[in-house]
Design an enzyme around this catalytic site. Structure first.
Site, PDB file in Angstrom:
ATOM      1  N   GLU A  58      31.816 -41.140  83.905  1.00 22.33           N
ATOM      2  CA  GLU A  58      31.200 -40.494  85.061  1.00 22.33           C
ATOM      3  C   GLU A  58      31.354 -38.981  84.998  1.00 22.33           C
ATOM      4  OE1 GLU A  58      33.422 -42.987  84.854  1.00 22.33           O
ATOM      5  OE2 GLU A  58      33.742 -43.859  86.833  1.00 22.33           O
ATOM      6  N   CYS A  90      37.585 -40.536  89.659  1.00 21.77           N
ATOM      7  CA  CYS A  90      36.155 -40.307  89.430  1.00 21.77           C
ATOM      8  C   CYS A  90      35.363 -40.404  90.731  1.00 21.77           C
ATOM      9  CB  CYS A  90      35.615 -41.301  88.416  1.00 21.77           C
ATOM     10  SG  CYS A  90      36.218 -41.021  86.742  1.00 21.77           S
ATOM     11  N   ASP A 206      44.371 -67.838  50.642  1.00 20.33           N
ATOM     12  CA  ASP A 206      43.161 -67.019  50.484  1.00 20.33           C
ATOM     13  C   ASP A 206      43.414 -65.567  50.090  1.00 20.33           C
ATOM     14  OD1 ASP A 206      41.865 -69.313  51.328  1.00 20.33           O
ATOM     15  OD2 ASP A 206      41.673 -68.628  53.407  1.00 20.33           O
ATOM     16  N   LEU A 210      41.956 -59.204  55.933  1.00 18.80           N
ATOM     17  CA  LEU A 210      42.036 -59.203  57.396  1.00 18.80           C
ATOM     18  C   LEU A 210      41.705 -57.828  57.965  1.00 18.80           C
ATOM     19  CD1 LEU A 210      45.255 -61.350  58.004  1.00 18.80           C
ATOM     20  CD2 LEU A 210      42.879 -62.117  57.966  1.00 18.80           C
ATOM     21  N   ARG A 213      35.533 -54.671  58.539  1.00 24.01           N
ATOM     22  CA  ARG A 213      34.583 -54.112  57.569  1.00 24.01           C
ATOM     23  C   ARG A 213      33.182 -53.991  58.181  1.00 24.01           C
ATOM     24  NH1 ARG A 213      37.882 -57.595  54.844  1.00 24.01           N
ATOM     25  NH2 ARG A 213      36.389 -59.307  54.626  1.00 24.01           N
ATOM     26  N   THR A 306      46.136 -75.431  65.841  1.00 28.64           N
ATOM     27  CA  THR A 306      46.764 -76.439  66.690  1.00 28.64           C
ATOM     28  C   THR A 306      47.813 -75.812  67.596  1.00 28.64           C
ATOM     29  OG1 THR A 306      46.431 -78.105  64.973  1.00 28.64           O
ATOM     30  CG2 THR A 306      48.029 -78.617  66.686  1.00 28.64           C
TER      31      THR A 306
END
Length: 372
Positions: A58, A90, A206, A210, A213, A306
């Site tokens: 604002e 504001c 893997d 993380l 990108r 889980t």
């Protein structure tokens, strides 16, 4: 449709578009966009809030408008503040500038503010309309709402799976469940989050980065969180090769020498207790709250999925599905304890990404969750 209504809607949509420009830049503050329009219908000022920029949307719009702000209408997605924070209220600035009308999407979910800014404007004789595109505005700032009301981050559980509910093949090795379009969208989810979390099982299988990108700017790096009870994270993992004070490891057991080696690679470590056979999820959330993490994206394997669903802490899910049937493979949740929870999603939406699709839905309303 009434022409004046169409006019208002168009400018509120512009305010929402401006607010989205603050994603990745405003947290832990809300995403706010503001548009000032004079009596002739001409846009005279716009503003987007970013945390580093300090000034609220604002005020930025008022500064751009200058003397043309007097008698103007403010279009904004979020209630103007009425309290002293890093900046002045504001609402007072709008009153002083001579704003005639305010069209807003929603009230501030902060219990210390909610409704008070609008009351102050109305008391000063300013016409205030609230509620246009409210659902869209609430979704945009759901992370802020959850955090400011409970002190805990909004938790989104994300997973990609086949039609038979498998998130990976039984044999370890590189394997993409979904196509390029879905994986590009995952980067958008990461960009919208303050932190991303994975379990050590996923990291060992893997070796993920993380990272965010998306190519979009961030005020602070995406915090990469690993649940690693026994400090098994490999020293040569891609996480540690790219660490920049943005990798946080939660653990319960581990010798000091191993901890020192991880510290030396640039990782931060935090010891938390164990609950139900794994790291205490609630303790992890408390630690993240202390770091002003307002939104967390969980990208775990079966065990982590889980644990989070069983904890009752998940707010929403984003589940990607590929038109594949894998048969033998790693399930979305651990089979032996699936019966410990049962969830029905609300406000579910279906998204298409090439041949893949995704379901986005809420396990619980971030605006209704109570403080722990």
């Amino acid at each position: 449709m009434n022409t004046s209504v169409q006019f208002d809607e168009g400018l509120v949509r512009r305010a929402l578009d401006l607010a989205r420009q603050g994603i990745g830049l405003a947290s832990p503050n809300p995403y706010v966009g503001a548009v000032l329009v004079d009596s002739n219908g001409t846009v005279v000022g716009e503003g987007v809030h970013t945390y580093a920029g300090i000034k609220h949307a604002e005020v930025l719009a008022l500064e751009q408008a200058g003397e043309f702000a007097r008698g103007a209408t403010l279009y904004i997605n979020f209630e103007p503040c009425c309290h002293q924070g890093r900046t002045g209220p504001c609402a007072d600035a709008l009153i002083k500038a001579g704003i005639k009308r305010v069209v807003a999407c929603m009230m501030d979910p902060n219990p210390a503010v909610s409704g008070r800014g609008f009351h102050r404007l109305r008391d000063a004789g300013i016409e205030v309309s609230v509620g246009i595109f409210e659902a869209e505005a609430r979704a945009l700032n759901e992370g802020f709402a959850k955090y400011i009301r409970t002190g805990e981050p909004l938790i989104t559980l994300k997973s990609a799976m086949t039609l038979d509910g498998k998130i990976a093949p039984a044999e370890p090795g590189p394997y993409h469940i979904t196509g390029d379009a879905a994986r590009v969208h995952v980067q958008q989810l990461r960009h919208q989050s303050d932190a991303i979390l994975a379990g050590i099982g996923t990291v060992l299988a893997d070796d993920p980065l993380l990272t965010d990108r998306s190519g979009l700017s961030r005020r602070r790096p995406l915090l990469r969180v690993v649940l690693d009870s026994h400090l098994r994270l490999p020293l040569e993992s891609r996480l540690l090769k790219t660490v920049a004070n943005d990798v946080l490891i939660f653990y319960s057991l581990g010798n000091e020498q191993r901890a020192d080696m991880l510290h030396a690679r640039g990782a931060c470590l935090d010891k938390v207790p164990v609950a139900h056979g794994m790291l205490d999820i609630r303790a992890v959330m408390r630690k993240l709250s202390e770091l002003q993490i307002t939104s967390l994206l969980v990208e775990g394997g079966s065990r982590v999925n889980t644990a989070f669903l069983s904890s009752g802490l998940v707010d929403k899910v984003f589940l990607y599905y590929a038109p594949k049937i894998l048969g033998r493979g790693v399930p979305f949740v651990e089979n032996d304890i699936q019966s410990q929870f049962a969830e029905k999603l609300s406000s579910a939406k279906l998204h298409q990404f090439g041949e893949d699709f995704a379901i986005e839905g809420y396990v619980r309303d971030p605006y209704a969750v109570r403080s722990p």
